[in-house]
Design an enzyme around this catalytic site. Sequence first.
Site, PDB file in Angstrom:
ATOM      1  N   VAL A 288       0.881  -1.173   0.000  1.00  0.00           N
ATOM      2  CA  VAL A 288       0.000   0.000   0.000  1.00  0.00           C
ATOM      3  C   VAL A 288       0.915   1.218   0.000  1.00  0.00           C
ATOM      4  O   VAL A 288       1.991   1.198   0.583  1.00  0.00           O
ATOM      5  CB  VAL A 288      -0.960   0.050   1.204  1.00  0.00           C
ATOM      6  CG1 VAL A 288      -2.033  -1.020   1.089  1.00  0.00           C
ATOM      7  CG2 VAL A 288      -0.205  -0.094   2.512  1.00  0.00           C
ATOM      8  N   SER A 289       0.476   2.308  -0.655  1.00  0.00           N
ATOM      9  CA  SER A 289       1.359   3.440  -0.911  1.00  0.00           C
ATOM     10  C   SER A 289       1.637   4.297   0.314  1.00  0.00           C
ATOM     11  O   SER A 289       2.757   4.670   0.586  1.00  0.00           O
ATOM     12  CB  SER A 289       0.768   4.317  -2.018  1.00  0.00           C
ATOM     13  OG  SER A 289       0.613   3.563  -3.202  1.00  0.00           O
ATOM     14  N   SER A 290       0.594   4.653   1.055  1.00  0.00           N
ATOM     15  CA  SER A 290       0.760   5.534   2.207  1.00  0.00           C
ATOM     16  C   SER A 290      -0.445   5.384   3.102  1.00  0.00           C
ATOM     17  O   SER A 290      -1.410   4.708   2.746  1.00  0.00           O
ATOM     18  CB  SER A 290       0.883   6.995   1.756  1.00  0.00           C
ATOM     19  OG  SER A 290      -0.326   7.417   1.158  1.00  0.00           O
TER      20      SER A 290
ATOM     21  N   ARG B 103       4.558   2.693   1.235  1.00  0.00           N
ATOM     22  CA  ARG B 103       5.665   2.865   0.304  1.00  0.00           C
ATOM     23  C   ARG B 103       5.142   3.299  -1.053  1.00  0.00           C
ATOM     24  O   ARG B 103       4.085   2.872  -1.494  1.00  0.00           O
ATOM     25  CB  ARG B 103       6.451   1.558   0.135  1.00  0.00           C
ATOM     26  CG  ARG B 103       7.121   1.085   1.414  1.00  0.00           C
ATOM     27  CD  ARG B 103       8.325   1.947   1.750  1.00  0.00           C
ATOM     28  NE  ARG B 103       8.964   1.499   2.991  1.00  0.00           N
ATOM     29  CZ  ARG B 103      10.099   2.005   3.455  1.00  0.00           C
ATOM     30  NH1 ARG B 103      10.710   2.963   2.804  1.00  0.00           N
ATOM     31  NH2 ARG B 103      10.606   1.562   4.573  1.00  0.00           N
TER      32      ARG B 103
END
Length: 283
Positions: free
Chosen positions: A9-11, A48
Amino acid sequence: MNVVTYLRVSSEQQAERELSIPAQREALQRYADERGWSIVDEYIDEARSAKTDERPDFQRMIVNAQKTDKHFVAIVVHKFDRFSRNRGDHAVYKALLKKQGVTVVSATEPIDTDTPHGFLLESMLEVISEFYNVNLRHETLKGMRENASQGFHCGGRVPFGYRRVQTGKKVTYELGSNEEVKLVQQMFQMAVEGHGGKRIARELNQQKVIEGKSWAPSTVLAILNNSVYLGKRVWNKKSDGDGKQNDMSEWIVAENAHPAIVDQQLWDATQASLMARKISKTQ
């Protein structure tokens, strides 16, 4: 068949719009069970970005895939964009993995990449994913510019002497404790009197005005050179890519964005004093 799974997952913010790590894990386990595959390892990058060099578990997975004693033949992801949203990365890393006999499989995008149609479809998905990523970055930057132009906080640490105030989704500053405000004003006044960063830091540490707080000359100088204490909010001063200072024409400056701690007269006198010290040192 032995496989590993990769989850990302990005953030924290984007995680709300993306499938969570537990949900991805459950979906990948179900997908593997239906095919009789054994998941022998799991790689996770939480909060990330899609940049491969900023994902430690992704890099660890790639390194393990190149080992002669590796114990898996496929990497299973929920969607191909979990692997990467960059077409170049897709091509480079998939080619590297293919040489090692490892394939990348999407649980929700079943594609036979060995066929011409499958190859075309996978390429189209990669283009769409990269478009989404570029467009999202563009929209985010546009929103941050608008936010900054109105004098609101766009992330980062709140300067000493201030506190965060949130109204709805907007964040701005209010004055901190009287102790902190007076300390900032004291720094500026000492600078006007001709003291440098080292002297000011030493005296503040001797005073122990704030228990447990230690001052470094660089911290003091950072405060003395920060126009936030004039009530200004400056955004886009430095480039995210290399950290270099952008041209002043690219800065977004909002006047009277929050209460000032020093007035213009004290600010100007401080800057003049600091410049005079700098010139004297070079002569």
